[in-house]
Design an enzyme around this catalytic site. Structure first.
Site, PDB file in Angstrom:
ATOM      1  N   HIS A 146       0.930  -0.631  -0.415  1.00  0.00           N
ATOM      2  CA  HIS A 146      -0.252  -0.005   0.215  1.00  0.00           C
ATOM      3  C   HIS A 146       0.977   1.373  -0.076  1.00  0.00           C
ATOM      4  O   HIS A 146       2.164   1.578   0.385  1.00  0.00           O
ATOM      5  CB  HIS A 146      -1.081   0.097   1.315  1.00  0.00           C
ATOM      6  CG  HIS A 146      -2.020  -0.874   0.971  1.00  0.00           C
ATOM      7  ND1 HIS A 146      -2.703  -1.118   0.569  1.00  0.00           N
ATOM      8  CD2 HIS A 146      -1.722  -2.223   1.548  1.00  0.00           C
ATOM      9  CE1 HIS A 146      -3.729  -1.853   0.828  1.00  0.00           C
ATOM     10  NE2 HIS A 146      -3.730  -2.918   1.250  1.00  0.00           N
ATOM     11  N   CYS A 203      -1.005   2.121  -5.162  1.00  0.00           N
ATOM     12  CA  CYS A 203      -1.111   3.404  -5.546  1.00  0.00           C
ATOM     13  C   CYS A 203      -0.589   4.014  -5.650  1.00  0.00           C
ATOM     14  O   CYS A 203       0.623   5.225  -4.617  1.00  0.00           O
ATOM     15  CB  CYS A 203      -2.670   3.671  -4.741  1.00  0.00           C
ATOM     16  SG  CYS A 203      -3.635   2.717  -4.346  1.00  0.00           S
TER      17      CYS A 203
END
Lengths: 558, 377
Positions: free
Chosen positions: B149, B191
């Site tokens: 992440h 991301c």
């Protein structure tokens, strides 16, 4: 129903010097050391069977005995009976060093780092906060001449996960790897789909032959797996090698001097013809294992008659009559749990059962508790049959914060047919916020406690039985046939510590800065601001201009 | 040699000034550092991402000793995994990327920013085993793959700490200054992954990311039997692309840049090649993902000495014990009960105690005067 497969692979001992491969021999004992009467261990110098990774390790760090076990799951003694060789959940490492090692702690740290690289396990987390020096348990399992416990170190990592990456290097240590012999059965997908999986490596010095005048190194790799067919949806208690491992045996390892499969067909309650094994075994062997007479159907893979028809051997067992699931209750078993409520205090309770009808025997209990559970030793109580039971020997070493765990060792006499309850209270400490692991709400583990006992045998073992006992039963040397040595482990405990909210430092900074800026700033302003009355300005343009000039000069206005 | 001729052949077609294109690439060995930074069961896809790159890299020839694999959590033997010892990348359990022959170097709590930076820069404690070290030299091509992440300028490690793009760029610069790589390929699947390569400033680095700044990288497909998403989209299509590669393929980096267009990936993958000396179309996939060695065939022969008798004499005689040795008694009850307690070693008083006593004595003599000393001594 449960099928137990216990594979003890044949030990690889050094051959007589003079084999083909010659490697540089590490430094031999100095002449001074040789003059002393002591156990001079041969240096491992050729690696035809003994893996080089472990041989160099043992020589370089002065290791006398090494025992490493990686386990997933817990052995359920009441359902599965006495374990052949139990290990605690997680990783367990205990090592005896040779007397020539001067700095044992440094050698221990190096050893755990090197083993973490070899076995892909996080053994590098072993440090002084989880290492203890037992004083009465863990006597050497190999040849020993005097036991100075300062050379012993024991550590357990209950949080350690065991998966294929630990099995892969374990398989690579075998002489034939997983390509030939019994090890072709060891495929990770089947082995880890089980209720209990334990793999271990034991290195120790043993007698080379019956006269016991020369010493050899023994490497013993064991793998214990419990397949639970009810949970994997099979329902019936019949098993076969193909059902368990999804493959069959095809050949033997060319380097093996013996390769055998033992199937336990001991009759229960003196009833025979309850089960049937196929194909027909090469021999039927009776042995005394763990104090009881057991009958084994033996398949000798090296005998030519076994593989003559087809190249695959699939051992199958079928029950002729429905069996009840009751296993005989073992003579010694124990359980442990945490009592109490809340996040401040608690209690560790251990229950030890002696189910022998008339014999009492002693047991050594070793407990290692991490420093953040502060034990109160004055609350230690041992109660048997309603009365207090004073241990014959207690060794307690209190913890030092962030440096050393608690160590409690007791020798307790267990009367016949009794339950002994040992309780000790503790208080949970508050850790510094950087000491919490990334998932602190999972809880913190307390390693299993170790019970070592000499349990009275049902059938006494004579000396010649020792010679013929199967390999998987010969790890613990027995001095006296009337009792056998057993080492049991209790459950590991999972304890919640008071965990802070980790977003608090950010919140505190924001709140403090806001409070300082708004409240204190306003207060300071209020205190140090001077007020003066200002007259409404009257007068013409000239007066106003003069006032401006006077203000610029710093002189009071007109 | 054939290879030599091939290179010479190509040499004719390119600009003759570019001497560095005489060798297609100057590397002699390949390393891979594969990092999964996420913990917990619902981040199964990050472990599957890393394992699929691991599988491709092993298949194309990089050995385990040259791969540093860091997995922040164990998914295969997780109690919530309905199929233990497996990690699947395709739904309906088609492909088990975990396999039977996997070696994880950094597991679980060992995957931290500090350990990752130590591996890259080589500043590792001396007792670290070899399998946990990145022993690259100035002729190594290194593949670094990271997944987890992330956000604009950072990548989260295990939900408790993060690494910023500035730290990463500085780590690569340290590697360059110590000549720890020849060329470096950095792939990141998080991301806003493009933010992680914005700050690189060392030469010979090529970077790929799964999404631009401001975009999220999405996951591919869940498996209803396992209950979580199995892979991220970008790495899923990279894996499908890599499955077509074999050690002799001539596919180059431009094909890798086209791997996941916006229609399949929803995010826009990005890449950065300005720091790289060679043009991307001349860089083979196997320069980074495989371990293709140049083989030189020689006609010299070497004869091995068959005489082994000389070895036996070099091995000194072992001395035998005079009386039979015996095993230790496992539970010597009498000996344990009568064990003498360990003598506590005497330690000289520490600084604090000495300081305290010095203070007390000084205060005493200050109060009562020095003439009382003769009564004390």
């Amino acid at each position: 129903g449960v099928g137990t497969a216990s594979l003890a692979l044949p030990p690889a001992s050094l051959e007589a010097p003079g084999s083909v491969q010659q490697l540089p021999v590490p430094g031999r004992d100095s002449p001074v050391a040789r003059a002393h009467r002591g156990l001079t261990l041969p240096t491992v110098s050729h690696y035809r069977l003994f893996p080089k990774a472990l041989g160099r390790l043992v020589a370089a760090l002065g290791v006398r005995e090494l025992h490493l076990a990686l386990t997933q799951g817990f052995w359920r003694t009441r359902y599965w009976g006495q374990p052949p060789l139990q290990a605690p959940a997680g990783a367990e490492l205990w090592v005896w060093f040779q007397p020539t090692v001067t700095d044992v702690d440094k050698a221990w740290k190096e050893l755990s780092n090197i083993l973490s690289g070899i076995f892909c396990a996080s053994l590098n987390f072993i440090d002084s906060t989880n290492t203890v020096i037992p004083t009465a348990s863990f006597k050497p399992l190999g040849l020993a001449n005097g036991t100075d416990h300062h050379l012993l170190r024991y550590a357990v990592l209950p949080r350690e996960v065991v998966c294929t990456e630990n099995l892969t290097p374990w398989k690579k240590l075998l002489p034939c790897g997983s390509k030939a012999g019994l090890a072709v059965l060891l495929k990770a997908e089947r082995l880890f789909h089980s209720s209990y999986h334990s793999q271990a490596v034991h290195i120790r010095p043993i007698c080379r032959d019956a006269s016991c005048l020369a010493v050899s190194w023994e490497l013993r790799q064991t793998l214990t797996v419990v397949f639970d067919f009810f949970s994997s949806g099979q329902g019936k208690k019949d098993w076969s090698l193909f059902k368990m491992f999804s493959r069959t045996l095809t050949d033997t390892c060319p380097l093996a001097s013996q390769s055998k499969v033992y199937v336990d067909i001991s009759p229960k309650n003196k009833e025979k013809e309850l089960l049937e094994v196929s194909p027909a075994p090469t021999s039927v062997h009776e042995a005394i294992v763990q104090g009881d007479k057991k009958t084994y159907a033996v398949y000798d893979l090296l005998s030519p008659s076994l593989f003559n028809t087809s190249r695959s051997l699939n051992v199958q067992l079928k029950w002729k009559r429905p069996q009840d699931t009751e296993m005989p209750i073992p003579t010694l078993h124990a359980q442990r749990y945490v009592g109490g409520y809340g996040l401040q205090t608690g209690e560790i309770c251990t229950l030890i059962y002696n189910t022998h009808p008339y014999r009492a025997f002693p047991v050594i209990l070793l407990e290692t508790v991490p420093w953040y559970l502060r034990l109160y030793v004055h609350t230690l109580t041992i109660i048997t049959k309603g009365k207090e039971n004073k241990p014959s020997y207690i060794h307690y070493q209190p913890a030092q914060d962030r440096r050393r765990p608690h160590l409690l060792e007791m020798l307790i006499q267990l009367p016949a047919n009794s339950v002994t309850k040992i309780t000790i209270q503790f208080e949970r400490a508050l850790l510094k916020w950087t000491e919490y692991p990334p998932d602190p709400n999972h809880g913190f583990y307390v390693g299993s406690s170790v019970l070592s006992a000499l349990v009275p045998s049902v059938t006494a073992m004579k000396d010649m039985d020792v010679e013929q006992s199967p390999l998987f039963a010969s790890l613990f040397p027995s001095s006296d046939g009337s009792s056998y040595f057993v080492r049991l482990y209790t459950e590991p405990l999972l304890v919640n510590l008071p965990t802070p909210d980790f977003s608090m430092p950010y919140n505190v900074i924001c709140l403090t800065c806001t409070v300082v800026a708004v409240c204190y700033g306003s207060f300071y302003n209020l205190l140090t601001r001077t007020f003066h009355v200002e007259e409404p300005s009257r007068g013409g343009l000239a007066k106003r201009l003069a006032n401006v000039i006077r203000k610029l000069r710093g002189v009071p206005p007109l | 040699m054939c290879l030599h001729r091939l290179i010479c052949g190509q040499f004719e077609f390119v600009d003759s000034d570019r001497a560095e294109q005489f060798f297609r690439s100057g590397h002699t060995n390949n390393w891979a550092v594969l990092v999964c930074t996420s913990r917990f069961w619902f981040n199964y896809r990050h472990v599957a991402n890393t394992l699929s790159v691991y599988r491709s890299v092993k298949r194309l020839g990089i050995p385990d000793s040259h791969i540093v694999l860091m997995l922040a959590d164990d998914m295969a033997c997780n109690p919530r995994n309905p199929k233990p010892a497996t990690v699947f990348s395709h739904k309906n359990m088609e492909l088990n990327v975990y396999g039977d022959d996997v070696e994880v170097d950094y597991r679980s709590y060992e995957v931290t920013v500090e350990n990752f930076l130590r591996v890259l820069t080589g500043r590792i404690p001396p007792s670290t085993p070899r399998s946990k070290r990145l022993l690259s030299d100035d002729r190594s091509n290194i593949l670094i793959y990271m997944t987890g992440h992330g956000g604009n300028g950072f990548l989260k490690f295990q939900d408790s700490e993060e690494i910023t793009n500035v730290e990463l760029a500085d780590a690569f610069e340290q590697m360059w200054q110590k000549r720890r790589y020849n060329e470096l390929l950095f792939i990141i699947d998080t991301c806003q992954g493009a933010s992680m390569y914005e700050r690189f400033y060392s030469p010979n680095i090529m970077a790929l990311a799964s999404s631009q700044v401001g975009e999220d990288s999405l996951s591919h497909q869940p498996d209803l039997g396992i209950g979580v998403h199995l892979m991220d989209r970008y790495t899923f299509y990279v894996l499908e692309f890599l499955e077509e590669i074999h050690p002799a393929s001539q596919t180059n980096m431009n094909d890798l840049f086209q791997v996941c267009p916006k229609s399949l990936c929803v995010s826009t993958p990005g890449h950065r090649t300005d720091l790289f000396q060679r043009a991307p179309q001349n860089v083979l996939i196997t320069d980074f993902f495989g371990s293709v060695r140049k083989v030189e065939i020689t006609t010299e022969t070497l004869s091995l000495d068959r005489d082994v008798a000389g070895f036996e004499s070099k091995f000194p005689e072992e001395e035998l014990a005079t009386e039979p040795l015996k095993y230790a008694e496992q539970l010597p009850v009498a000996q344990i009960i009568h064990q003498k307690p360990k003598q506590k070693d005497w330690h000289p008083p520490g600084g604090f105690i000495l300081g305290l006593w010095a203070l007390i004595i000084m205060v005493f003599f200050k109060t009562y005067g020095i003439k009382h000393m003769k009564h004390v001594f």
